[in-house]
Design a protein around this motif. Structure first.
Motif, PDB file in Angstrom:
ATOM      1  N   UNK A   1      48.128  54.017  43.503  1.00  0.00           N
ATOM      2  CA  UNK A   1      48.544  53.695  44.864  1.00  0.00           C
ATOM      3  C   UNK A   1      47.670  52.601  45.455  1.00  0.00           C
ATOM      4  N   UNK A   2      46.371  52.715  45.225  1.00  0.00           N
ATOM      5  CA  UNK A   2      45.458  51.664  45.688  1.00  0.00           C
ATOM      6  C   UNK A   2      45.804  50.330  45.033  1.00  0.00           C
ATOM      7  N   UNK A   3      46.020  50.347  43.727  1.00  0.00           N
ATOM      8  CA  UNK A   3      46.362  49.112  43.014  1.00  0.00           C
ATOM      9  C   UNK A   3      47.653  48.487  43.542  1.00  0.00           C
ATOM     10  N   UNK A   4      48.638  49.317  43.837  1.00  0.00           N
ATOM     11  CA  UNK A   4      49.924  48.808  44.313  1.00  0.00           C
ATOM     12  C   UNK A   4      49.751  48.050  45.625  1.00  0.00           C
ATOM     13  N   UNK A   5      48.960  48.614  46.540  1.00  0.00           N
ATOM     14  CA  UNK A   5      48.758  47.964  47.836  1.00  0.00           C
ATOM     15  C   UNK A   5      47.896  46.716  47.691  1.00  0.00           C
ATOM     16  N   UNK A   6      46.805  46.812  46.963  1.00  0.00           N
ATOM     17  CA  UNK A   6      45.907  45.667  46.800  1.00  0.00           C
ATOM     18  C   UNK A   6      46.627  44.501  46.122  1.00  0.00           C
ATOM     19  N   UNK A   7      47.420  44.804  45.114  1.00  0.00           N
ATOM     20  CA  UNK A   7      48.155  43.744  44.410  1.00  0.00           C
ATOM     21  C   UNK A   7      49.208  43.116  45.316  1.00  0.00           C
TER      22      UNK A   7
ATOM     23  N   UNK B   1      48.971  42.700  48.401  1.00  0.00           N
ATOM     24  CA  UNK B   1      48.267  41.811  49.325  1.00  0.00           C
ATOM     25  C   UNK B   1      47.924  40.470  48.686  1.00  0.00           C
ATOM     26  N   UNK B   2      48.109  40.355  47.383  1.00  0.00           N
ATOM     27  CA  UNK B   2      47.834  39.092  46.702  1.00  0.00           C
ATOM     28  C   UNK B   2      46.587  39.089  45.858  1.00  0.00           C
ATOM     29  N   UNK B   3      45.898  40.217  45.738  1.00  0.00           N
ATOM     30  CA  UNK B   3      44.705  40.261  44.886  1.00  0.00           C
ATOM     31  C   UNK B   3      45.095  40.046  43.432  1.00  0.00           C
ATOM     32  N   UNK B   4      44.220  39.377  42.691  1.00  0.00           N
ATOM     33  CA  UNK B   4      44.429  39.251  41.253  1.00  0.00           C
ATOM     34  C   UNK B   4      44.329  40.627  40.616  1.00  0.00           C
ATOM     35  N   UNK B   5      44.871  40.762  39.419  1.00  0.00           N
ATOM     36  CA  UNK B   5      44.803  42.050  38.726  1.00  0.00           C
ATOM     37  C   UNK B   5      43.355  42.505  38.539  1.00  0.00           C
ATOM     38  N   UNK B   6      42.485  41.564  38.177  1.00  0.00           N
ATOM     39  CA  UNK B   6      41.085  41.919  37.925  1.00  0.00           C
ATOM     40  C   UNK B   6      40.398  42.376  39.207  1.00  0.00           C
ATOM     41  N   UNK B   7      40.605  41.653  40.295  1.00  0.00           N
ATOM     42  CA  UNK B   7      39.975  42.016  41.566  1.00  0.00           C
ATOM     43  C   UNK B   7      40.534  43.330  42.102  1.00  0.00           C
ATOM     44  N   UNK B   8      41.833  43.525  41.977  1.00  0.00           N
ATOM     45  CA  UNK B   8      42.444  44.767  42.448  1.00  0.00           C
ATOM     46  C   UNK B   8      41.905  45.962  41.674  1.00  0.00           C
ATOM     47  N   UNK B   9      41.706  45.794  40.368  1.00  0.00           N
ATOM     48  CA  UNK B   9      41.221  46.899  39.543  1.00  0.00           C
ATOM     49  C   UNK B   9      39.805  47.307  39.950  1.00  0.00           C
ATOM     50  N   UNK B  10      38.920  46.332  40.158  1.00  0.00           N
ATOM     51  CA  UNK B  10      37.544  46.646  40.561  1.00  0.00           C
ATOM     52  C   UNK B  10      37.537  47.310  41.930  1.00  0.00           C
TER      53      UNK B  10
ATOM     54  N   UNK C   1      42.259  37.650  60.109  1.00  0.00           N
ATOM     55  CA  UNK C   1      41.486  36.529  59.583  1.00  0.00           C
ATOM     56  C   UNK C   1      40.051  36.843  59.240  1.00  0.00           C
ATOM     57  N   UNK C   2      39.664  38.112  59.322  1.00  0.00           N
ATOM     58  CA  UNK C   2      38.289  38.473  58.995  1.00  0.00           C
ATOM     59  C   UNK C   2      38.019  38.520  57.508  1.00  0.00           C
ATOM     60  N   UNK C   3      39.076  38.574  56.698  1.00  0.00           N
ATOM     61  CA  UNK C   3      38.917  38.675  55.242  1.00  0.00           C
ATOM     62  C   UNK C   3      40.078  37.988  54.549  1.00  0.00           C
ATOM     63  N   UNK C   4      39.874  37.678  53.268  1.00  0.00           N
ATOM     64  CA  UNK C   4      40.934  37.123  52.443  1.00  0.00           C
ATOM     65  C   UNK C   4      41.087  37.961  51.185  1.00  0.00           C
ATOM     66  N   UNK C   5      42.315  38.055  50.685  1.00  0.00           N
ATOM     67  CA  UNK C   5      42.573  38.804  49.456  1.00  0.00           C
ATOM     68  C   UNK C   5      42.401  37.937  48.212  1.00  0.00           C
TER      69      UNK C   5
END
Length: 381
Positions: free
Chosen positions: A40-46, A48-57, A88-92
């Motif tokens: 579930x975390x991976x689905x949301x993070x991905x 948002x545009x996170x790379x697979x590697x960044x989403x996994x960590x 705008x406080x963070x970027x994915x």
């Protein structure tokens, strides 16, 4: 990463949890298997545009906190992260880079991404350099919230190293002793040391009496805050978690001692790395520029043998646990014991999911176009 994820069982019915940890979930909440929790975390993070590697960590660090019962630093952070991406406080999609590298020390720029990826990058760098030099210190600037500080030092300790991690925070929450305005973040300190038995000594603490995340859990549970957690602008105890979150004025842990520790963390995390200073932080919506600090020490370089260090550490904590307890039903523990008990239980029986967190995550998933994996067998109701 720090705990194996079992084969997936989407929803596990209500189970009692062992006492301990700092979670505030209902003791009989619906349980969700950690593998589903991570997906579930991976689905949301991905989404948002996170790379697979960044989403996994990032997912691994969040799930590790939830498994240890540190519910304030697990998936409950995703609503905050969603808000920070929106304002705008963070970027994915950060471009993380090493600014300079001088052997045992280095500086990483997180490019306004969330802190889990540069945090784990620093852990890996520090571990490798401690193996060469005996000690290594890595600073991180231009980062964001990095989750539970203990996850990083636990990874170091599981490699036979002593680890220390500190972090500044994206907004002030701690009131200096005698003051009426927040000037420092909850500024966590984590320390871990390796054990021959495989479970390190693990200390993870905020320098406020309670972390902001625990206020959110109290809000979700619709319970009053204990006296001593937060203050009003008049300096009286704040018991309403809603008001405390709107205007956080958190009491430092132990009064002036916690104030001093929070300031020490600010020096290590922000002053050393060149990150934004929390007492002087700019307007909301700007990049948060949070700083972190990771230190790794190889005990073999000083003691001559990791095995000797680990054996003595085990003897020390055994002596502490052997203390005669006030209540025989509650034996004396050491730092890390409650978290390991929670982790064993949650790996076996699933992670508690409150209806309010499920509703928040469903809304975030739908808005991001991600699958909502908790909507099974009543887990989201």
């Amino acid at each position: 990463m720090v705990a194996s994820i079992p084969s997936d069982r989407p929803v596990i019915r209500s189970q009692q949890e062992p006492a301990g940890g700092n979670g505030m979930q209902s003791e009989t909440a619906e349980r969700v298997a950690s593998a589903t929790w991570r997906r579930q975390a991976l689905a949301i993070l991905s989404a948002w545009g996170m790379s697979d590697a960044h989403a996994a960590v990032t997912a691994d660090v969040l799930v590790a906190a939830d498994l240890m019962g540190i519910d304030s630093h697990g998936l409950t952070l995703l609503p905050l992260y969603d808000q920070q991406l929106g304002n705008g406080g963070a970027t994915a999609t950060p471009n993380i880079e090493v600014v300079h590298d001088m052997g045992a020390v280095a500086l990483i720029d997180g490019d306004a991404g969330f802190g889990q990826v540069p945090g784990m990058m620093a852990v890996d760098m520090a571990a490798e350099r401690a193996g060469r030099f005996g000690i290594s210190a890595i600073s991180i600037r231009n980062s964001n919230h990095y989750g539970a500080a203990g996850v990083y030092v636990r990874r170091l300790a599981e490699q036979g190293l002593v680890g220390i991690s500190t972090s500044s925070v994206w907004r002030a929450g701690i009131v200096p002793t005698g003051g009426l305005a927040p000037k420092l973040g909850t500024n966590p300190i984590a320390f871990a040391a390796p054990s021959a038995r495989g479970q390190p000594f693990l200390l993870d603490m905020a320098t406020s009496t309670a972390a902001i995340g625990k206020l959110k859990l109290a809000q979700r549970a619709e319970t009053e805050l204990p006296e001593g957690w937060a203050l009003t602008r008049q300096g009286t105890p704040q018991r309403d978690p809603n008001l405390a979150l709107l205007d956080p004025l958190l009491a430092p842990l132990g009064g002036h001692k916690g104030y001093g520790l929070a300031t020490m963390v600010e020096v290590l995390s922000s002053v050393l790395s060149g990150a934004a200073l929390t007492p002087l932080r700019g307007k909301p919506g700007q990049k948060h520029d949070v700083g972190h600090f990771i230190l790794a020490l190889d005990p073999a370089m000083i003691r001559g043998s990791r095995a000797a260090f680990e054996a003595d550490l085990d003897r020390m904590v055994d002596g502490l646990r052997a203390t005669d307890p006030i209540d025989p039903a509650h034996p004396v523990m050491v730092a890390g014991d409650p978290e390991y008990a929670r982790e064993a239980d949650r790996l076996a029986h699933g992670i508690p999911l409150s209806s309010k967190l499920a509703a928040q995550l469903r809304e975030i998933a739908e808005r991001a176009g991600a699958a909502f994996l908790f909507e099974r067998e009543g887990a989201s109701t």
